[in-house]
Design a protein around this motif. Structure first.
Motif, PDB file in Angstrom:
ATOM      1  N   HIS A  23      24.570  69.855 -29.445  1.00 39.30           N
ATOM      2  CA  HIS A  23      24.232  69.589 -30.852  1.00 39.30           C
ATOM      3  C   HIS A  23      24.337  68.093 -31.146  1.00 39.30           C
ATOM      4  CE1 HIS A  23      23.781  70.485 -35.121  1.00 39.30           C
ATOM      5  NE2 HIS A  23      24.778  69.652 -35.332  1.00 39.30           N
ATOM      6  N   LEU A  24      25.419  67.481 -30.686  1.00 41.96           N
ATOM      7  CA  LEU A  24      25.587  66.039 -30.890  1.00 41.96           C
ATOM      8  C   LEU A  24      24.526  65.253 -30.134  1.00 41.96           C
ATOM      9  CD1 LEU A  24      29.447  65.615 -30.633  1.00 41.96           C
ATOM     10  CD2 LEU A  24      28.039  65.407 -32.677  1.00 41.96           C
ATOM     11  N   ILE A  25      24.220  65.694 -28.923  1.00 40.33           N
ATOM     12  CA  ILE A  25      23.251  64.982 -28.104  1.00 40.33           C
ATOM     13  C   ILE A  25      21.864  65.047 -28.738  1.00 40.33           C
ATOM     14  CG2 ILE A  25      22.171  64.825 -25.835  1.00 40.33           C
ATOM     15  CD1 ILE A  25      25.275  64.068 -26.117  1.00 40.33           C
ATOM     16  N   ARG A  26      21.509  66.204 -29.281  1.00 42.57           N
ATOM     17  CA  ARG A  26      20.207  66.325 -29.963  1.00 42.57           C
ATOM     18  C   ARG A  26      20.107  65.325 -31.116  1.00 42.57           C
ATOM     19  NH1 ARG A  26      17.019  71.119 -29.716  1.00 42.57           N
ATOM     20  NH2 ARG A  26      17.873  72.630 -28.275  1.00 42.57           N
ATOM     21  N   GLU A  27      21.169  65.198 -31.893  1.00 44.67           N
ATOM     22  CA  GLU A  27      21.163  64.257 -33.017  1.00 44.67           C
ATOM     23  C   GLU A  27      21.131  62.810 -32.523  1.00 44.67           C
ATOM     24  OE1 GLU A  27      23.364  66.922 -36.420  1.00 44.67           O
ATOM     25  OE2 GLU A  27      24.573  65.484 -35.292  1.00 44.67           O
ATOM     26  N   HIS A  28      21.854  62.566 -31.460  1.00 44.80           N
ATOM     27  CA  HIS A  28      21.867  61.229 -30.868  1.00 44.80           C
ATOM     28  C   HIS A  28      20.454  60.830 -30.429  1.00 44.80           C
ATOM     29  CE1 HIS A  28      23.184  57.813 -28.480  1.00 44.80           C
ATOM     30  NE2 HIS A  28      22.659  58.359 -27.403  1.00 44.80           N
ATOM     31  N   ILE A  29      19.749  61.759 -29.798  1.00 45.68           N
ATOM     32  CA  ILE A  29      18.387  61.488 -29.325  1.00 45.68           C
ATOM     33  C   ILE A  29      17.402  61.437 -30.494  1.00 45.68           C
ATOM     34  CG2 ILE A  29      16.465  62.443 -27.990  1.00 45.68           C
ATOM     35  CD1 ILE A  29      18.620  63.606 -26.061  1.00 45.68           C
ATOM     36  N   ALA A  30      17.440  62.436 -31.358  1.00 48.30           N
ATOM     37  CA  ALA A  30      16.442  62.550 -32.433  1.00 48.30           C
ATOM     38  C   ALA A  30      16.568  61.447 -33.482  1.00 48.30           C
ATOM     39  CB  ALA A  30      16.565  63.917 -33.110  1.00 48.30           C
ATOM     40  N   ALA A  52      33.414  61.475 -25.974  1.00 48.21           N
ATOM     41  CA  ALA A  52      33.505  62.370 -24.819  1.00 48.21           C
ATOM     42  C   ALA A  52      32.204  63.146 -24.634  1.00 48.21           C
ATOM     43  CB  ALA A  52      34.682  63.324 -24.981  1.00 48.21           C
ATOM     44  N   ALA A  53      31.592  63.582 -25.733  1.00 51.31           N
ATOM     45  CA  ALA A  53      30.312  64.288 -25.658  1.00 51.31           C
ATOM     46  C   ALA A  53      29.226  63.361 -25.116  1.00 51.31           C
ATOM     47  CB  ALA A  53      29.919  64.831 -27.031  1.00 51.31           C
ATOM     48  N   LEU A  54      29.212  62.119 -25.583  1.00 56.82           N
ATOM     49  CA  LEU A  54      28.224  61.168 -25.090  1.00 56.82           C
ATOM     50  C   LEU A  54      28.458  60.823 -23.623  1.00 56.82           C
ATOM     51  CD1 LEU A  54      27.948  58.787 -28.185  1.00 56.82           C
ATOM     52  CD2 LEU A  54      26.339  60.574 -27.472  1.00 56.82           C
ATOM     53  N   ALA A  55      29.717  60.765 -23.212  1.00 56.05           N
ATOM     54  CA  ALA A  55      30.032  60.521 -21.802  1.00 56.05           C
ATOM     55  C   ALA A  55      29.576  61.698 -20.949  1.00 56.05           C
ATOM     56  CB  ALA A  55      31.532  60.281 -21.624  1.00 56.05           C
ATOM     57  N   TYR A  56      29.764  62.924 -21.465  1.00 59.37           N
ATOM     58  CA  TYR A  56      29.283  64.112 -20.759  1.00 59.37           C
ATOM     59  C   TYR A  56      27.772  64.007 -20.562  1.00 59.37           C
ATOM     60  CZ  TYR A  56      28.166  68.894 -19.568  1.00 59.37           C
ATOM     61  OH  TYR A  56      27.670  70.001 -18.913  1.00 59.37           O
ATOM     62  N   TYR A  57      27.070  63.605 -21.602  1.00 59.04           N
ATOM     63  CA  TYR A  57      25.619  63.443 -21.527  1.00 59.04           C
ATOM     64  C   TYR A  57      25.254  62.391 -20.475  1.00 59.04           C
ATOM     65  CZ  TYR A  57      20.859  62.256 -23.044  1.00 59.04           C
ATOM     66  OH  TYR A  57      19.510  61.994 -23.100  1.00 59.04           O
ATOM     67  N   ALA A  58      25.957  61.289 -20.461  1.00 61.73           N
ATOM     68  CA  ALA A  58      25.678  60.228 -19.493  1.00 61.73           C
ATOM     69  C   ALA A  58      25.849  60.733 -18.059  1.00 61.73           C
ATOM     70  CB  ALA A  58      26.581  59.025 -19.748  1.00 61.73           C
ATOM     71  N   ASP A  59      26.835  61.585 -17.852  1.00 63.74           N
ATOM     72  CA  ASP A  59      27.112  62.115 -16.510  1.00 63.74           C
ATOM     73  C   ASP A  59      26.239  63.304 -16.133  1.00 63.74           C
ATOM     74  OD1 ASP A  59      29.054  60.216 -16.102  1.00 63.74           O
ATOM     75  OD2 ASP A  59      30.733  61.560 -16.569  1.00 63.74           O
ATOM     76  N   HIS A  60      25.645  63.979 -17.115  1.00 58.73           N
ATOM     77  CA  HIS A  60      24.872  65.208 -16.876  1.00 58.73           C
ATOM     78  C   HIS A  60      23.513  65.166 -17.565  1.00 58.73           C
ATOM     79  CE1 HIS A  60      29.151  66.313 -16.461  1.00 58.73           C
ATOM     80  NE2 HIS A  60      28.708  67.035 -15.450  1.00 58.73           N
TER      81      HIS A  60
END
Length: 82
Positions: A23-30, A52-60
């Motif tokens: 959910h956070l990643i979608r908002e970050h991108i959009a 931490a969520a953004l770091a997860y995205y960076a790693d995955h």
């Protein structure tokens, strides 16, 4: 301290909260929101949890983007059904 719960690899959550990382990643991108803007818009999360969520995205990144694409395809398919 664990901030991202990966016990369900297809649905990582902010640890201790029923909040999907995607959910956070979608908002970050959009919206192009920074970590600070995400935290401002989700006061139930700490800035550390957002990072931490953004770091997860960076790693995955590939896995997360595949999940987002699959989710969008499912939504389009549901919208096309009569």
């Amino acid at each position: 301290m664990l901030l991202v719960d990966c016990s369900h690899p297809d649905r990582p959550l902010i640890a201790g909260k029923n909040f999907k990382v995607i959910h956070l990643i979608r908002e970050h991108i959009a919206y192009g929101w920074s970590a600070e803007e995400l935290a401002l818009n989700h006061p139930q999360l700490t800035l550390g949890e957002v990072y931490a969520a953004l770091a997860y995205y960076a790693d995955h990144r590939r896995d997360v983007e595949q999940q987002i694409a699959a989710s969008e395809q499912d939504a389009e398919r549901r919208d096309a059904e009569p």
